[in-house]
Design a protein around this motif. Structure first.
Motif, PDB file in Angstrom:
ATOM      1  N   PHE A  12       0.823  -1.204   0.000  1.00 29.76           N
ATOM      2  CA  PHE A  12       0.000   0.000   0.000  1.00 29.76           C
ATOM      3  C   PHE A  12       0.862   1.261   0.000  1.00 29.76           C
ATOM      4  O   PHE A  12       0.646   2.187  -0.771  1.00 29.76           O
ATOM      5  CB  PHE A  12      -0.928  -0.002   1.222  1.00 29.76           C
ATOM      6  N   ALA A  13       1.861   1.310   0.866  1.00 26.63           N
ATOM      7  CA  ALA A  13       2.678   2.512   1.038  1.00 26.63           C
ATOM      8  C   ALA A  13       3.572   2.780  -0.162  1.00 26.63           C
ATOM      9  O   ALA A  13       3.954   3.924  -0.400  1.00 26.63           O
ATOM     10  CB  ALA A  13       3.519   2.393   2.308  1.00 26.63           C
ATOM     11  N   ARG A  15       2.834   2.271  -3.319  1.00 31.16           N
ATOM     12  CA  ARG A  15       2.126   2.616  -4.552  1.00 31.16           C
ATOM     13  C   ARG A  15       2.497   4.019  -4.956  1.00 31.16           C
ATOM     14  O   ARG A  15       2.715   4.896  -4.125  1.00 31.16           O
ATOM     15  CB  ARG A  15       0.620   2.561  -4.340  1.00 31.16           C
ATOM     16  N   ASN A  17       0.593   6.312  -6.184  1.00 27.60           N
ATOM     17  CA  ASN A  17      -0.420   7.294  -5.796  1.00 27.60           C
ATOM     18  C   ASN A  17      -0.202   7.793  -4.375  1.00 27.60           C
ATOM     19  O   ASN A  17      -0.375   8.970  -4.095  1.00 27.60           O
ATOM     20  CB  ASN A  17      -1.815   6.686  -5.906  1.00 27.60           C
ATOM     21  N   VAL A  18       0.141   6.894  -3.463  1.00 25.71           N
ATOM     22  CA  VAL A  18       0.314   7.285  -2.064  1.00 25.71           C
ATOM     23  C   VAL A  18       1.521   8.200  -1.926  1.00 25.71           C
ATOM     24  O   VAL A  18       1.473   9.221  -1.228  1.00 25.71           O
ATOM     25  CB  VAL A  18       0.451   6.038  -1.164  1.00 25.71           C
ATOM     26  N   ILE A  19       2.594   7.878  -2.602  1.00 27.76           N
ATOM     27  CA  ILE A  19       3.798   8.707  -2.527  1.00 27.76           C
ATOM     28  C   ILE A  19       3.541  10.067  -3.173  1.00 27.76           C
ATOM     29  O   ILE A  19       3.918  11.102  -2.625  1.00 27.76           O
ATOM     30  CB  ILE A  19       4.994   7.975  -3.177  1.00 27.76           C
ATOM     31  N   LEU A  21       0.688  11.559  -3.365  1.00 28.47           N
ATOM     32  CA  LEU A  21      -0.179  12.281  -2.449  1.00 28.47           C
ATOM     33  C   LEU A  21       0.615  12.869  -1.289  1.00 28.47           C
ATOM     34  O   LEU A  21       0.400  14.024  -0.902  1.00 28.47           O
ATOM     35  CB  LEU A  21      -1.277  11.360  -1.915  1.00 28.47           C
ATOM     36  N   ALA A  22       1.550  12.097  -0.746  1.00 32.34           N
ATOM     37  CA  ALA A  22       2.364  12.590   0.363  1.00 32.34           C
ATOM     38  C   ALA A  22       3.189  13.808  -0.068  1.00 32.34           C
ATOM     39  O   ALA A  22       3.275  14.805   0.660  1.00 32.34           O
ATOM     40  CB  ALA A  22       3.276  11.482   0.879  1.00 32.34           C
TER      41      ALA A  22
END
Length: 145
Positions: A12-13, A15, A17-19, A21-22
């Motif tokens: 999850f972390a 992906r 998209n998550v990075i 977004l962060a």
């Protein structure tokens, strides 16, 4: 069980998209500080002078004055600080407008990129290619006769 949970979290972390977004949140927070400073330190002072030297963050309505208790303890005043609300509203409007302009610029650049690179038409299906070759061969035979 524990390793499965850790593996799922890693998946999850990591992906994209998550990075992304962060990174967006961190840059957005920094951008928010810049715009807040722009509004509070550059835009609002002239507006305050125009409306009679009012500092918007000092605006408020006092509901109950500060009091000193018999024990010497100071009971703070109860106020409605609508000036802070006005300041936050101006910050939001300027941030939203800046983001709007930025998105508009990105969309314009994307449209230019699309128009600069002409789309190549897709290759015709195999049966159309075969029929085209047959037609060309027939024309060639007719001209040879």
């Amino acid at each position: 069980m524990k390793s499965k949970l850790i593996d799922e979290f890693k998946q999850f972390a990591m992906r994209g998209n998550v990075i992304d977004l962060a990174v967006g949140v961190v840059i957005g927070a920094a951008f928010g500080k810049i715009v807040s400073s722009l509004v509070a330190d550059v835009i609002m002072p002239p507006i305050g002078v125009l409306v009679g030297g009012v500092n918007f963050t000092d605006l408020g309505i006092t509901l109950k004055q500060a009091q000193t208790a018999a024990s010497g303890e100071v009971i703070p005043a109860v106020t409605i600080n609508y000036g802070n609300f006005l300041q936050a509203t101006f910050d939001f409007i300027i941030i939203a407008f800046a983001i709007f302009l930025f998105i508009k610029l990105i969309n314009r650049l994307n449209r230019k990129k699309e128009t600069e690179t002409p789309a190549t038409p897709p290759a015709p299906p195999a049966d159309v290619q075969l029929l085209t070759e047959i037609r060309d061969l027939l024309k060639k035979q007719e001209t040879q006769q």
